[in-house]
Design an enzyme around this catalytic site. Structure first.
Site, PDB file in Angstrom:
ATOM      1  N   SER A   1      13.181  65.613  -0.926  1.00  0.00           N
ATOM      2  CA  SER A   1      14.096  65.050   0.070  1.00  0.00           C
ATOM      3  C   SER A   1      13.327  64.959   1.382  1.00  0.00           C
ATOM      4  O   SER A   1      12.375  65.724   1.602  1.00  0.00           O
ATOM      5  CB  SER A   1      15.287  65.989   0.268  1.00  0.00           C
TER       6      SER A   1
ATOM      7  N   TYR B   1      19.664  74.143   1.372  1.00  0.00           N
ATOM      8  CA  TYR B   1      19.146  72.903   0.787  1.00  0.00           C
ATOM      9  C   TYR B   1      17.736  72.596   1.312  1.00  0.00           C
ATOM     10  O   TYR B   1      16.809  72.326   0.540  1.00  0.00           O
ATOM     11  CB  TYR B   1      20.109  71.756   1.124  1.00  0.00           C
TER      12      TYR B   1
END
Ligand code: BGC
Length: 271
Positions: free
Chosen positions: A156, A169
């Site tokens: 990401s 995350y």
């Protein structure tokens, strides 16, 4: 067949974890269009995985649906042995499963922390380890690829962009980044290629709130210099390239597919 009819992955066997929705489903379809047989893995939504497999098959491709929780060693080992039993081996792994459990830091529970780490980081470790074992056992099959195997770690932009309210995350994706690079360094002599893809904002269920309404989308576009929210196919196409011999000299890199999100857009008229 891909739109161009070009099938650089012809005959290769791919496992895509988390293939039942979002980025994973587009990766499955793009790999299949490029000629790969694809394992569409899911954990909890068989319906989505079946749909992806059916679409692949109705376009003349081959797919197999396998349930596995990537955070569980036994499940991952079974997924690989089932694939090898049916298709003889595995050539490509796209370690894609990922989720968010968002909370402000002082509210973040250990369960939320562990869930995200388990799926996003441990899941990639377990899948990549099985892939490396199989690639090492089998070696290069020259008719299929000049590499002994390819691993793509789905990361990401938050492997380098800090993200308040999403510390678990971002920490998991930062972990993916250096796991990928360290693994790439280790297995390069075995001719196993390992790379990462770091998507920016892509229209999938994980971030629906961020693009669903025109107001939300407008706000999101402030973070994207290229002025569009990404589509899952943007990532699928990158995965095809990174899995194919067209990228054979590309190793240990993270490909940011983000419309420029990592360019510090807020500096365009400030600083
Ligand atoms: C997250 C999305 C977010 C995007 C850009 C992704 O990794 O899962 O929720 O929209 O990064 O911030």
């Amino acid at each position: 067949m891909s739109e161009t009819g070009y099938q650089p992955l012809k005959g290769q066997r791919a496992i895509v974890s988390g293939g039942s929705s979002g980025i994973g489903s587009a990766v499955c379809k793009c790999l299949a269009a490029a000629g790969a047989k694809v394992v569409v893995n899911y954990n909890s939504s068989p319906g989505g995985a079946e749909e992806v497999a059916q679409e692949i098959e109705s376009n003349g491709g081959e797919a197999m649906v396998i349930q596995a929780d990537v955070g569980k060693e036994d499940d991952v080992q079974k997924m690989f042995s089932q694939t090898i039993e049916k298709w003889g081996s595995v050539d490509i792994l796209v370690a894609n499963s990922g989720l968010q459990r968002d909370a402000s830091f002082d509210e973040l529970t250990l369960a939320q922390w562990e869930k995200v780490m388990n799926v996003n980081l441990t899941g990639q470790f377990l899948c990549a380890r099985e892939a490396v074992r199989e690639f090492k056992r089998r070696g290069i099959v020259p008719e299929l690829s000049v590499a002994a195997g390819k691993i793509i770690c789905m990361s990401s932009v938050h492997d380098i962009i800090p993200w308040a309210g999403h510390v678990n995350y971002a920490a998991s994706k930062g972990g993916v980044l250096l796991m990928m690079k360290s693994l790439a360094q280790e297995v390069a002599p075995l001719k196993i290629r390992v790379n990462g893809i770091s998507p920016g904002a892509i229209k999938t269920p994980i971030n629906r709130e961020a693009w669903e309404t025109p107001e939300a989308e407008e706000k999101l576009l402030e973070l994207i210099p290229y002025q569009r929210v990404g589509e899952p196919e943007d990532i699928g196409k990158a995965a095809v390239w990174l899995s194919s011999d067209d990228s054979d000299y590309v190793h240990g890199i993270t490909l940011y597919v983000d419309g420029g999100m990592t360019l510090y857009p807020e500096f365009a008229d400030n600083g």
